[in-house]
Enzyme design. Structure first.
Site, PDB file in Angstrom:
ATOM      1  N   SER A 190      10.752   1.081  -3.878  1.00  7.46           N
ATOM      2  CA  SER A 190      11.540   2.307  -3.680  1.00  7.46           C
ATOM      3  C   SER A 190      12.870   1.896  -3.066  1.00  7.46           C
ATOM      4  O   SER A 190      12.979   0.800  -2.505  1.00  7.46           O
ATOM      5  CB  SER A 190      10.788   3.218  -2.700  1.00  7.46           C
ATOM      6  OG  SER A 190      11.645   4.230  -2.207  1.00  7.46           O
ATOM      7  N   TYR A 226       5.882   4.678   5.374  1.00  8.16           N
ATOM      8  CA  TYR A 226       6.177   4.598   3.934  1.00  8.16           C
ATOM      9  C   TYR A 226       7.313   3.598   3.662  1.00  8.16           C
ATOM     10  O   TYR A 226       7.189   2.717   2.818  1.00  8.16           O
ATOM     11  CB  TYR A 226       6.550   5.974   3.373  1.00  8.16           C
ATOM     12  CG  TYR A 226       6.908   5.918   1.903  1.00  8.16           C
ATOM     13  CD1 TYR A 226       5.934   5.686   0.939  1.00  8.16           C
ATOM     14  CD2 TYR A 226       8.235   6.052   1.469  1.00  8.16           C
ATOM     15  CE1 TYR A 226       6.257   5.597  -0.408  1.00  8.16           C
ATOM     16  CE2 TYR A 226       8.566   5.975   0.127  1.00  8.16           C
ATOM     17  CZ  TYR A 226       7.567   5.752  -0.812  1.00  8.16           C
ATOM     18  OH  TYR A 226       7.891   5.642  -2.144  1.00  8.16           O
TER      19      TYR A 226
HETATM   20  N1  LIG Z   1       8.808  10.029  -7.067  1.00  8.74           N
HETATM   21  C1  LIG Z   1       9.640   9.478  -6.196  1.00  8.74           C
HETATM   22  O1  LIG Z   1      10.567  10.114  -5.677  1.00  8.74           O
HETATM   23  C2  LIG Z   1       9.493   8.019  -5.876  1.00  8.74           C
HETATM   24  C3  LIG Z   1      10.596   7.343  -5.330  1.00  8.74           C
HETATM   25  C4  LIG Z   1      10.463   5.984  -5.025  1.00  8.74           C
HETATM   26  C5  LIG Z   1       9.273   5.327  -5.255  1.00  8.74           C
HETATM   27  N2  LIG Z   1       8.211   6.016  -5.781  1.00  8.74           N
HETATM   28  C6  LIG Z   1       6.948   5.278  -5.986  1.00  8.74           C
HETATM   29  O2  LIG Z   1       6.553   5.449  -7.329  1.00  8.74           O
HETATM   30  C7  LIG Z   1       5.153   5.229  -7.412  1.00  8.74           C
HETATM   31  C8  LIG Z   1       4.535   6.260  -8.323  1.00  8.74           C
HETATM   32  O3  LIG Z   1       4.599   7.522  -7.691  1.00  8.74           O
HETATM   33  P1  LIG Z   1       5.012   8.854  -8.472  1.00  8.74           P
HETATM   34  O4  LIG Z   1       6.342   9.237  -8.010  1.00  8.74           O
HETATM   35  O5  LIG Z   1       4.772   8.708  -9.919  1.00  8.74           O
HETATM   36  O6  LIG Z   1       3.983   9.868  -7.782  1.00  8.74           O
HETATM   37  P2  LIG Z   1       2.752  10.716  -8.353  1.00  8.74           P
HETATM   38  O7  LIG Z   1       3.196  11.581  -9.492  1.00  8.74           O
HETATM   39  O8  LIG Z   1       2.159  11.360  -7.157  1.00  8.74           O
HETATM   40  O9  LIG Z   1       1.761   9.606  -8.931  1.00  8.74           O
HETATM   41  C9  LIG Z   1       0.952   8.814  -8.102  1.00  8.74           C
HETATM   42  C10 LIG Z   1      -0.123   8.158  -8.935  1.00  8.74           C
HETATM   43  O10 LIG Z   1      -0.891   7.306  -8.084  1.00  8.74           O
HETATM   44  C11 LIG Z   1      -2.267   7.683  -8.154  1.00  8.74           C
HETATM   45  N3  LIG Z   1      -2.868   7.533  -6.845  1.00  8.74           N
HETATM   46  C12 LIG Z   1      -2.537   8.189  -5.710  1.00  8.74           C
HETATM   47  N4  LIG Z   1      -3.355   7.819  -4.709  1.00  8.74           N
HETATM   48  C13 LIG Z   1      -4.212   6.916  -5.229  1.00  8.74           C
HETATM   49  C14 LIG Z   1      -5.305   6.180  -4.703  1.00  8.74           C
HETATM   50  N5  LIG Z   1      -5.690   6.340  -3.427  1.00  8.74           N
HETATM   51  N6  LIG Z   1      -5.989   5.341  -5.507  1.00  8.74           N
HETATM   52  C15 LIG Z   1      -5.623   5.205  -6.802  1.00  8.74           C
HETATM   53  N7  LIG Z   1      -4.591   5.866  -7.371  1.00  8.74           N
HETATM   54  C16 LIG Z   1      -3.905   6.719  -6.586  1.00  8.74           C
HETATM   55  C17 LIG Z   1      -2.262   9.151  -8.614  1.00  8.74           C
HETATM   56  O11 LIG Z   1      -3.426   9.480  -9.354  1.00  8.74           O
HETATM   57  P3  LIG Z   1      -4.762  10.130  -8.756  1.00  8.74           P
HETATM   58  O12 LIG Z   1      -4.351  11.302  -7.930  1.00  8.74           O
HETATM   59  O13 LIG Z   1      -5.554  10.459  -9.984  1.00  8.74           O
HETATM   60  O14 LIG Z   1      -5.419   9.050  -7.950  1.00  8.74           O
HETATM   61  C18 LIG Z   1      -1.077   9.144  -9.577  1.00  8.74           C
HETATM   62  O15 LIG Z   1      -1.479   8.681 -10.829  1.00  8.74           O
HETATM   63  C19 LIG Z   1       4.633   5.211  -5.972  1.00  8.74           C
HETATM   64  O16 LIG Z   1       4.393   3.887  -5.569  1.00  8.74           O
HETATM   65  C20 LIG Z   1       5.789   5.802  -5.179  1.00  8.74           C
HETATM   66  O17 LIG Z   1       5.823   5.331  -3.848  1.00  8.74           O
HETATM   67  C21 LIG Z   1       8.304   7.335  -6.100  1.00  8.74           C
END
Ligand SMILES: NC(=O)c1ccc[n+]([C@@H]2O[C@H](COP(=O)([O-])OP(=O)(O)OC[C@H]3O[C@@H](n4cnc5c(N)ncnc54)[C@H](OP(=O)(O)O)[C@@H]3O)[C@@H](O)[C@H]2O)c1
Length: 254
Positions: free
Chosen positions: A136, A149
């Site tokens: 991130s 985080y």
């Molecule tokens: N969106 C942003 O603004 C942003 C910015 C910077 C970085 N990121 C990073 O991008 C990555 C993806 O996040 P996203 O934005 O796509 O969020 P998201 O839509 O909430 O997706 C998160 C994914 O991780 C899975 N997950 C969550 N907890 C888990 C656990 N305990 N065990 C296994 N799987 C788990 C969820 O599926 P289930 O609920 O089915 O487990 C879902 O598939 C993360 O590492 C996040 O830190 C996001």
């Protein structure tokens, strides 16, 4: 022979976008997340590919080891590992639930580290493979109000960049994707949707595509979006106390 990509956090947001990108390029898939029904639903949409689903809570100690054992038992060779699953939490360190924060460390750091550790040796043996670690823009400075985080993402970036150097005599590549605010479920899970940092969130398909392309070309680090690039660059030059103040400011309400 078709290649196989393992994607954690495959059920929504960036992870699901990666699933579509790999599927489009004809990869077989190993999909990991907690929601088994959603994983099965996704599997049904790709009838032309071999899709293995592993429902696992990666915030639980040893879960990554169990995922690896399942891969081994099924005789799957992983050509691409996408360590994407992760979550954040908004709030003061001492006011947030300690156990939720420890789960975050387990998911964002420990499981990512373990999966990389288990899967890397075979990639090295074959002298081919790609790892995409999702960090991130939080990786570039301390993050008051999301302290743990930000720290987890600094770990992801640091580990990944170190591995790039360790692997410089091999064809295995490690790419770190550093998105800024992106429209996924992350915002509601972390409770950051009403903050300044989320006022200019990017579309998840665009962010994932940039990460995918960077990984395919073996790029070291990719920061998505002009503003985020400028922010990451700024953080390199600003004193740490000032970049921490800025991070605290954007974590405040719009
Ligand atoms: N969106 C942003 O603004 C942003 C910015 C910077 C970085 N990121 C990073 O991008 C990555 C993806 O996040 P996203 O934005 O796509 O969020 P998201 O839509 O909430 O997706 C998160 C994914 O991780 C899975 N997950 C969550 N907890 C888990 C656990 N305990 N065990 C296994 N799987 C788990 C969820 O599926 P289930 O609920 O089915 O487990 C879902 O598939 C993360 O590492 C996040 O830190 C996001």
């Amino acid at each position: 022979m078709k290649k196989t990509a393992l994607i954690t956090g495959a059920t929504s947001g960036l992870g699901y976008e990666f699933v579509k990108l790999f599927a489009n390029d004809g990869y077989n898939l190993v999909l990991v997340a907690r929601n088994e029904n959603k994983l099965e639903e996704i599997k049904q949409t790709f009838t032309n590919l071999e899709v293995t689903v592993i429902a696992k809570d990666l915030s639980v100690p040893r879960a990554a080891n169990e995922v690896f054992r399942e891969i081994e038992e099924k005789g799957l060779d992983i050509d691409v590992l996408v360590n994407n699953a992760g979550f954040g939490l908004l709030g003061k360190f001492d006011e947030l639930d300690i156990y939720k924060q420890l789960e975050m460390i387990q998911l964002n750091i420990t499981s990512l580290t373990e999966l990389t550790y288990y899967i890397l040796p075979k990639m090295k043996e074959r002298n081919s493979g790609k790892i995409l670690n999702v960090a991130s823009t939080a990786a570039f400075q301390p993050g008051p109000l999301m302290a743990v985080y930000y720290a987890t993402k600094a770990f992801v970036l640091s580990l990944s960049e170190a591995l790039v150097e360790e692997l410089n005599d091999s064809k295995v590549t490690v790419t770190t994707l550093c998105p800024g605010a992106t429209k996924t479920n992350f915002g509601s899970v972390a409770n950051v949707e009403g903050t300044k940092m989320f006022s200019k969130a990017m579309e998840s398909d665009k962010v994932a595509k940039k990460g995918y392309e960077a990984m395919m070309s073996g790029k070291r680090v990719i920061v998505t979006g002009g503003l985020n690039k400028a922010g990451a660059l700024g953080a390199k030059f600003l004193p740490r106390n000032l970049s921490a103040k800025l991070a605290k400011y954007v974590a405040g309400e719009k």
